[in-house]
Design a protein around this motif. Structure first.
Motif, PDB file in Angstrom:
ATOM      1  N   ASN A  30       0.829  -1.207   0.000  1.00  0.00           N
ATOM      2  CA  ASN A  30       0.000   0.000   0.000  1.00  0.00           C
ATOM      3  C   ASN A  30       0.864   1.259   0.000  1.00  0.00           C
ATOM      4  OD1 ASN A  30      -2.525  -1.348   0.123  1.00  0.00           O
ATOM      5  ND2 ASN A  30      -2.191  -1.753   2.298  1.00  0.00           N
ATOM      6  N   LYS A  31       1.981   1.190   0.701  1.00  0.00           N
ATOM      7  CA  LYS A  31       2.856   2.359   0.825  1.00  0.00           C
ATOM      8  C   LYS A  31       3.904   2.403  -0.284  1.00  0.00           C
ATOM      9  CE  LYS A  31       5.634   4.844   4.256  1.00  0.00           C
ATOM     10  NZ  LYS A  31       6.133   4.826   5.651  1.00  0.00           N
ATOM     11  N   PHE A  32       4.329   1.235  -0.765  1.00  0.00           N
ATOM     12  CA  PHE A  32       5.388   1.173  -1.772  1.00  0.00           C
ATOM     13  C   PHE A  32       4.877   0.389  -2.983  1.00  0.00           C
ATOM     14  CE2 PHE A  32       8.280   2.811   1.275  1.00  0.00           C
ATOM     15  CZ  PHE A  32       7.978   2.192   2.487  1.00  0.00           C
ATOM     16  N   ASN A  33       5.378   0.732  -4.169  1.00  0.00           N
ATOM     17  CA  ASN A  33       4.928   0.029  -5.368  1.00  0.00           C
ATOM     18  C   ASN A  33       6.052  -0.612  -6.175  1.00  0.00           C
ATOM     19  OD1 ASN A  33       6.088   2.286  -6.590  1.00  0.00           O
ATOM     20  ND2 ASN A  33       4.112   3.264  -7.029  1.00  0.00           N
ATOM     21  N   ARG A  34       7.304  -0.454  -5.716  1.00  0.00           N
ATOM     22  CA  ARG A  34       8.451  -1.064  -6.402  1.00  0.00           C
ATOM     23  C   ARG A  34       9.357  -1.730  -5.379  1.00  0.00           C
ATOM     24  NH1 ARG A  34       9.339   1.083 -11.670  1.00  0.00           N
ATOM     25  NH2 ARG A  34       7.773   2.643 -12.211  1.00  0.00           N
ATOM     26  N   ARG A 126      22.197  -9.835   1.309  1.00  0.00           N
ATOM     27  CA  ARG A 126      20.766  -9.843   1.610  1.00  0.00           C
ATOM     28  C   ARG A 126      20.340  -8.392   1.855  1.00  0.00           C
ATOM     29  NH1 ARG A 126      21.517 -14.659   1.142  1.00  0.00           N
ATOM     30  NH2 ARG A 126      20.524 -16.391   2.247  1.00  0.00           N
ATOM     31  N   PHE A 127      19.576  -7.838   0.957  1.00  0.00           N
ATOM     32  CA  PHE A 127      18.962  -6.536   1.232  1.00  0.00           C
ATOM     33  C   PHE A 127      17.747  -6.357   0.330  1.00  0.00           C
ATOM     34  CE2 PHE A 127      22.433  -5.583  -1.784  1.00  0.00           C
ATOM     35  CZ  PHE A 127      21.772  -4.890  -2.789  1.00  0.00           C
ATOM     36  N   TYR A 128      16.838  -5.482   0.795  1.00  0.00           N
ATOM     37  CA  TYR A 128      15.555  -5.271   0.131  1.00  0.00           C
ATOM     38  C   TYR A 128      15.287  -3.789   0.078  1.00  0.00           C
ATOM     39  CZ  TYR A 128      15.414 -10.128   1.549  1.00  0.00           C
ATOM     40  OH  TYR A 128      15.737 -11.435   1.749  1.00  0.00           O
ATOM     41  N   LEU A 129      15.038  -3.283  -1.125  1.00  0.00           N
ATOM     42  CA  LEU A 129      14.816  -1.860  -1.349  1.00  0.00           C
ATOM     43  C   LEU A 129      13.392  -1.653  -1.851  1.00  0.00           C
ATOM     44  CD1 LEU A 129      18.178  -1.093  -3.239  1.00  0.00           C
ATOM     45  CD2 LEU A 129      17.739  -1.031  -0.769  1.00  0.00           C
ATOM     46  N   LEU A 130      12.590  -0.944  -1.063  1.00  0.00           N
ATOM     47  CA  LEU A 130      11.207  -0.642  -1.434  1.00  0.00           C
ATOM     48  C   LEU A 130      11.083   0.849  -1.678  1.00  0.00           C
ATOM     49  CD1 LEU A 130      11.125  -3.332   0.333  1.00  0.00           C
ATOM     50  CD2 LEU A 130       8.734  -2.791   0.727  1.00  0.00           C
ATOM     51  N   SER A 131      10.323   1.218  -2.683  1.00  0.00           N
ATOM     52  CA  SER A 131      10.173   2.646  -2.996  1.00  0.00           C
ATOM     53  C   SER A 131       8.805   2.895  -3.611  1.00  0.00           C
ATOM     54  CB  SER A 131      11.276   3.102  -3.963  1.00  0.00           C
ATOM     55  OG  SER A 131      11.189   2.392  -5.190  1.00  0.00           O
ATOM     56  N   ASN A 132       8.444   4.170  -3.654  1.00  0.00           N
ATOM     57  CA  ASN A 132       7.202   4.606  -4.287  1.00  0.00           C
ATOM     58  C   ASN A 132       7.548   5.684  -5.295  1.00  0.00           C
ATOM     59  OD1 ASN A 132       4.690   6.010  -4.857  1.00  0.00           O
ATOM     60  ND2 ASN A 132       3.813   4.867  -3.149  1.00  0.00           N
ATOM     61  N   SER A 133       7.264   5.439  -6.550  1.00  0.00           N
ATOM     62  CA  SER A 133       7.655   6.358  -7.617  1.00  0.00           C
ATOM     63  C   SER A 133       6.878   7.660  -7.581  1.00  0.00           C
ATOM     64  CB  SER A 133       7.472   5.682  -8.979  1.00  0.00           C
ATOM     65  OG  SER A 133       6.143   5.194  -9.118  1.00  0.00           O
ATOM     66  N   GLU A 134       5.747   7.688  -6.842  1.00  0.00           N
ATOM     67  CA  GLU A 134       4.933   8.906  -6.774  1.00  0.00           C
ATOM     68  C   GLU A 134       5.203   9.700  -5.504  1.00  0.00           C
ATOM     69  OE1 GLU A 134       1.210   6.882  -9.235  1.00  0.00           O
ATOM     70  OE2 GLU A 134       0.913   7.677  -7.210  1.00  0.00           O
ATOM     71  N   THR A 135       5.220   9.025  -4.348  1.00  0.00           N
ATOM     72  CA  THR A 135       5.443   9.747  -3.084  1.00  0.00           C
ATOM     73  C   THR A 135       6.917   9.873  -2.747  1.00  0.00           C
ATOM     74  OG1 THR A 135       5.366   7.725  -1.747  1.00  0.00           O
ATOM     75  CG2 THR A 135       3.259   8.809  -2.226  1.00  0.00           C
ATOM     76  N   HIS A 136       7.762   9.062  -3.405  1.00  0.00           N
ATOM     77  CA  HIS A 136       9.214   9.024  -3.183  1.00  0.00           C
ATOM     78  C   HIS A 136       9.583   8.492  -1.802  1.00  0.00           C
ATOM     79  CE1 HIS A 136       9.586  11.118  -6.959  1.00  0.00           C
ATOM     80  NE2 HIS A 136       8.826  12.121  -6.502  1.00  0.00           N
ATOM     81  N   ASP A 137       8.650   7.828  -1.112  1.00  0.00           N
ATOM     82  CA  ASP A 137       8.978   7.141   0.136  1.00  0.00           C
ATOM     83  C   ASP A 137       9.897   5.962  -0.162  1.00  0.00           C
ATOM     84  OD1 ASP A 137       5.666   7.589   1.515  1.00  0.00           O
ATOM     85  OD2 ASP A 137       7.507   8.710   1.930  1.00  0.00           O
ATOM     86  N   ILE A 162      16.147  -8.595  11.310  1.00  0.00           N
ATOM     87  CA  ILE A 162      15.509  -7.731  10.317  1.00  0.00           C
ATOM     88  C   ILE A 162      15.667  -6.288  10.756  1.00  0.00           C
ATOM     89  CG2 ILE A 162      13.361  -7.185   9.115  1.00  0.00           C
ATOM     90  CD1 ILE A 162      12.397 -10.023   9.724  1.00  0.00           C
ATOM     91  N   LEU A 163      16.430  -5.523   9.986  1.00  0.00           N
ATOM     92  CA  LEU A 163      16.646  -4.108  10.265  1.00  0.00           C
ATOM     93  C   LEU A 163      15.917  -3.284   9.213  1.00  0.00           C
ATOM     94  CD1 LEU A 163      20.504  -4.238  10.948  1.00  0.00           C
ATOM     95  CD2 LEU A 163      18.634  -4.676  12.550  1.00  0.00           C
ATOM     96  N   VAL A 164      15.059  -2.382   9.657  1.00  0.00           N
ATOM     97  CA  VAL A 164      14.232  -1.596   8.749  1.00  0.00           C
ATOM     98  C   VAL A 164      14.573  -0.124   8.886  1.00  0.00           C
ATOM     99  CG1 VAL A 164      11.863  -1.084   8.029  1.00  0.00           C
ATOM    100  CG2 VAL A 164      12.387  -3.310   9.059  1.00  0.00           C
ATOM    101  N   PHE A 165      14.798   0.539   7.735  1.00  0.00           N
ATOM    102  CA  PHE A 165      15.122   1.966   7.717  1.00  0.00           C
ATOM    103  C   PHE A 165      14.187   2.659   6.737  1.00  0.00           C
ATOM    104  CE2 PHE A 165      18.864  -0.539   8.625  1.00  0.00           C
ATOM    105  CZ  PHE A 165      19.422   0.084   9.742  1.00  0.00           C
ATOM    106  N   ASP A 166      13.284   3.444   7.240  1.00  0.00           N
ATOM    107  CA  ASP A 166      12.349   4.188   6.393  1.00  0.00           C
ATOM    108  C   ASP A 166      12.899   5.561   6.067  1.00  0.00           C
ATOM    109  OD1 ASP A 166       8.928   3.155   7.195  1.00  0.00           O
ATOM    110  OD2 ASP A 166      10.560   2.173   6.119  1.00  0.00           O
ATOM    111  N   ASN A 167      12.858   5.898   4.760  1.00  0.00           N
ATOM    112  CA  ASN A 167      13.237   7.233   4.259  1.00  0.00           C
ATOM    113  C   ASN A 167      14.652   7.637   4.650  1.00  0.00           C
ATOM    114  OD1 ASN A 167      10.737   7.714   2.958  1.00  0.00           O
ATOM    115  ND2 ASN A 167       9.814   8.203   4.937  1.00  0.00           N
ATOM    116  N   ASP A 168      15.558   6.639   4.714  1.00  0.00           N
ATOM    117  CA  ASP A 168      16.984   6.930   4.854  1.00  0.00           C
ATOM    118  C   ASP A 168      17.554   7.012   3.431  1.00  0.00           C
ATOM    119  OD1 ASP A 168      19.583   5.679   7.059  1.00  0.00           O
ATOM    120  OD2 ASP A 168      19.783   6.883   5.242  1.00  0.00           O
ATOM    121  N   ILE A 169      17.493   8.198   2.852  1.00  0.00           N
ATOM    122  CA  ILE A 169      17.790   8.371   1.429  1.00  0.00           C
ATOM    123  C   ILE A 169      19.214   7.959   1.093  1.00  0.00           C
ATOM    124  CG2 ILE A 169      17.828   9.992  -0.484  1.00  0.00           C
ATOM    125  CD1 ILE A 169      15.061   9.361   0.625  1.00  0.00           C
TER     126      ILE A 169
END
Length: 771
Positions: A30-34, A126-137, A162-169
């Motif tokens: 819902n928050k990310f599309n890629r 091992r890493f996972y990159l999630l992003s949103n092309s519209e909101t840029h989250d 599991i280490l999660v980092f939101d909006n750490d550009i």
């Protein structure tokens, strides 16, 4: 601290400990599309459940660690390339692709969902990159997890970070750049062009045959996937290796390392034989793909390599093995994710008439057709009723129960998953139905009837003894391997096996390998493994190992067709079989699919008498509904509960032994136990050569002093009270008061004469269930 107190899935969210997140929250579509991922494993179930809503997904699969390699060249040849070739040879891409929903298959074909591997580099990242092309989250996930449900199972006894980092550009851009510049250049598609072309061809054919359809599921047959595997392996060697040599991504002399890969070959010989053979085949392929004597060896032409690959794929199989594999030809695929009851799709698929693509199986029947189907079953039962000696309705339930099991068989793996609160529960839903029958009881005819009622043919039976010719070396082991192969082809239609020889059940290396290991696989990893419905010759000595019996549904058919009426019986059943079809079964699968889709359907129904899970409870309900719809009375042979014929047979065997050889059971007053010298069950005393093991296997562990130890050795030690209750005989070492109140057992009374014992009334054996 208990095991349940341990936090095995440790999540740190933006530097703070957090309670476990749901998978859907972690990979939040819902928050990310890629999403871009570098992971160790990915499963079709995970994709179908959690990644379907992303509009763009790129996944790179890492390489299994190998602690035996010593050089960088070994990493390329013995790890990366070998793993890539094994992936292709084992058809893993095709299997995962087939298990995707039709929508996700289309996403792969449209390049919206990409999976890749590195054939010349070992990736442990091992890493996972999630992003949103519209909101840029953005979200970065680091840790040990894979894209499978096992990584999130807190009961699996493995730790995950599991280490999660939101909006750490800065972190996101760093890893995104690393993926694009360093990892992506060494990748090649996991879903190869060869696979996608075959899938697209099948979809095009399916849509052409079904005008107006919006999508089509892809299920490729073995011949197609064999060709895909051969082409993929050839491309890996002839194209990918040369390409990376030309681009200076790997050293040019890697070809020498490939040629020398079998030099001083030493591996752990305790690994499974199949795995060793696979590695040897891949190593040989690498070696023979390079010119044999050149100082600077070069790869052979693609044509020569392709020929070597084809030869290698069949070199491990004799013509007899290939012939044995082809004996199973009945395929019914259970695909719950494709189930769509609104469109009359049960989730079951069969190959179309030409075998080019799968088509849905199942069709709702009319009341008239349902009535005809029930009448056909009744006609079958009347044949046994008329021509079987000493037939009664309780005996007839065995035949009816076999039919109910066969109708349920394609869905057993789903029912097992829904009914099991823990893996041990899964053993109560056996994947094996064995009909123990005497010669002339009609067991093979029943197997053919089952085939007709479910598949509309009687030609799907496999004769156990002729899978391999008599003179074949190691025939027994090869026969069991062939059966395992039939069961694990992906089909959920039962393997119908006639005349299974007794050694299969009595020898640990055969029954444990197939029955126990297969059930363990099913309960720990639910998926479609075809059930086995088989017949075996029953005599008074038939037995199974306890572990096998625990995981097998055994029905005893020990009454014969009247010899004087055999001709008339054959004529009758022949005429009945001319009327049989699978119309009722096609309707049944639609109704069972509806129950499986209904979250309110109860799957844990227990029999009041035995306490056993009745895994056929919903099948019985559907058939009761059938009789009501058809305005027919439920017949007296209708099976209302699970039969327990193996336990009854075992109890009967020991009861007869005690009654005929009472003097050999020595009472031990201080332990209230019986000692029996099991070595007396020898050929000198009139028993068969294997009687010792038959009787030992038939004795329940819970009746033995010291459990399993009480069954071993020369003397079997049995709990007296429990034993006499089990066989349904009065305990001569206790008076009535003691037996009723379970008080201390008194001394043994004077032994009664055989004449006085004969005068005592005895309760019927069948009426003394558990005393």
């Amino acid at each position: 601290m208990t095991d349940s107190d341990l936090k095995k899935i440790h999540i740190v969210f933006n530097g703070q400990d957090t309670p476990p997140l749901k998978i859907s929250q972690l990979f939040d579509a819902n928050k990310f599309n890629r999403m871009t991922a570098v992971t160790g494993n990915i499963t079709a179930d995970f994709i179908n459940q959690y990644l379907s809503r992303f509009i763009k997904v790129e996944v790179a699969l890492s390489t299994p660690e190998n602690h035996e390699v010593k050089t960088g060249e070994d990493v390329i040849t013995k790890v990366a390339l070998t793993d890539a070739l094994l992936v292709a040879a084992n058809k893993k891409p095709a299997k995962i692709f087939e298990a995707l929903t039709s929508d996700n298959q289309v996403n792969v074909l449209n390049n919206l969902f990409q999976v890749a591997i590195a054939p010349t580099q070992a990736i442990h990242s091992r890493f996972y990159l999630l992003s949103n092309s519209e909101t840029h989250d953005t979200r970065v996930i680091l840790g040990s997890l894979n894209l499978d449900n096992d990584s999130f199972d807190s009961q699996r006894n493995q730790y995950e970070e599991i280490l999660v980092f939101d909006n750490d550009i800065r972190l996101f851009q760093n890893l995104d750049s690393h993926y694009k510049n360093d990892i992506k250049p060494v990748l090649r598609p996991f879903f190869t062009e060869n696979l996608l072309k075959a899938a697209q061809n099948q979809i095009d054919e399916s849509l052409k045959d079904n005008k107006g359809a919006t999508n089509a599921v892809v299920i490729l047959d073995n011949e197609v996937t064999d060709q895909i595997a051969a082409a993929d392996m050839t491309d890996l060697i002839s194209h990918d290796i040369q390409k990376q040599i030309d681009e200076n991504k790997i050293p040019a002399m890697i070809t020498k390392a490939m040629r020398d890969i079998t030099t001083n070959r030493s591996q752990d010989k305790e690994e499974a034989e199949r795995q060793i053979q696979q590695h040897d085949t891949i190593y040989t392929l690498q070696k023979t793909a390079v010119s044999p004597r050149a100082a600077k060896p070069k790869l052979k032409s693609r044509e020569k390599i392709f020929k070597q690959v084809q030869d290698a794929l069949i070199s491990g199989m004799t013509p007899q093995q290939r012939s044995a594999e082809k004996k199973y030809t009945t395929f019914l695929y259970d695909r719950p994710m494709e189930r769509n009851l609104v469109n009359n799709n049960s989730g079951l698929y069969v190959p179309n008439d030409t075998g080019t693509h799968p088509i849905p199986f199942g069709k709702v029947a009319t009341i008239s057709q349902i009535r005809d189907g029930l009448k056909s079953i009744d006609a079958i039962m009347k044949g046994y009723q008329q021509y079987v000696v000493d037939y009664n309705d309780d005996y007839g339930k065995r035949f009816y129960e076999a039919i109910l099991y066969s109708f349920t068989a394609p869905f057993l793996w789903e029912i097992r998953a829904k009914a099991s609160l823990n893996p041990e529960d899964g053993n109560d839903i056996p994947n094996f139905l064995i009909l123990g029958a005497t010669a002339g009881s009609g067991k093979s005819t029943l197997l053919r009837i089952i085939n007709q009622l479910t598949w509309n043919t009687d030609r799907s039976l496999i004769d156990f003894g002729t899978i391999y010719p008599t003179e074949t070396p190691q025939k027994k082991a090869k026969t069991v391997d062939a059966i395992e192969h039939y069961m694990k082809l992906g089909s959920s239609y039962p393997v119908l096996m006639d005349e299974i020889e007794p050694y299969f059940f009595q020898q640990d290396q055969y029954s444990r390998h197939l029955v126990v290991d297969t059930m363990n696989e099913l309960v720990n990893n639910p998926h479609a493994i075809a059930p086995l419905i088989g017949t075996t010759n029953y005599d008074s000595g038939f037995t199974m190992l306890r572990e096998t019996a625990r995981r097998t549904y055994y029905l005893q058919i020990d009454k014969v067709i009247d010899e004087q009426q055999k001709g008339e019986a054959n004529k009758y059943i022949y005429n009945v079989r001319q009327t049989l079809n699978n119309t009722l079964f096609k309707d049944f699968v639609m109704r069972m699919a509806s129950l499986l889709e209904d979250d309110e359907t109860p799957w844990r129904a227990f029999d009041e008498k035995t306490g056993k899970l009745d895994f056929l409870a919903n099948t019985r309900k559907l058939f009761r509904d059938y009789y009501q719809m058809a305005d027919m009375e439920i017949p007296p042979y209708f099976a209302d509960e699970i039969c327990d014929d193996f336990k009854e047979s075992s109890r009967n065997r020991w009861a007869k032994l005690y009654l005929t050889q009472e003097e050999d059971f020595k009472y031990r007053q201080q332990d209230h136990s019986l000692l029996f010298d099991i070595s007396k069950l020898n050929t000198f005393n009139g028993f068969t050569a294997d009687s010792i093991e038959k009787y030992r296997n038939a004795l329940p562990i819970e009746l033995c002093v010291d459990g399993i130890n009480g069954k071993r050795g020369k003397f079997v030690e049995i709990k007296a009270n429990e034993f006499f209750k089990w066989i349904g005989e009065r305990n001569p070492y206790a008076d009535e008061k003691d037996m009723d109140n379970n008080e201390t057992i008194t001394a043994k009374p004077a032994k009664k004469s055989s004449e006085s014992l004969a005068r005592e009334p005895k309760r019927g054996f069948w009426a003394r269930l558990f005393g």
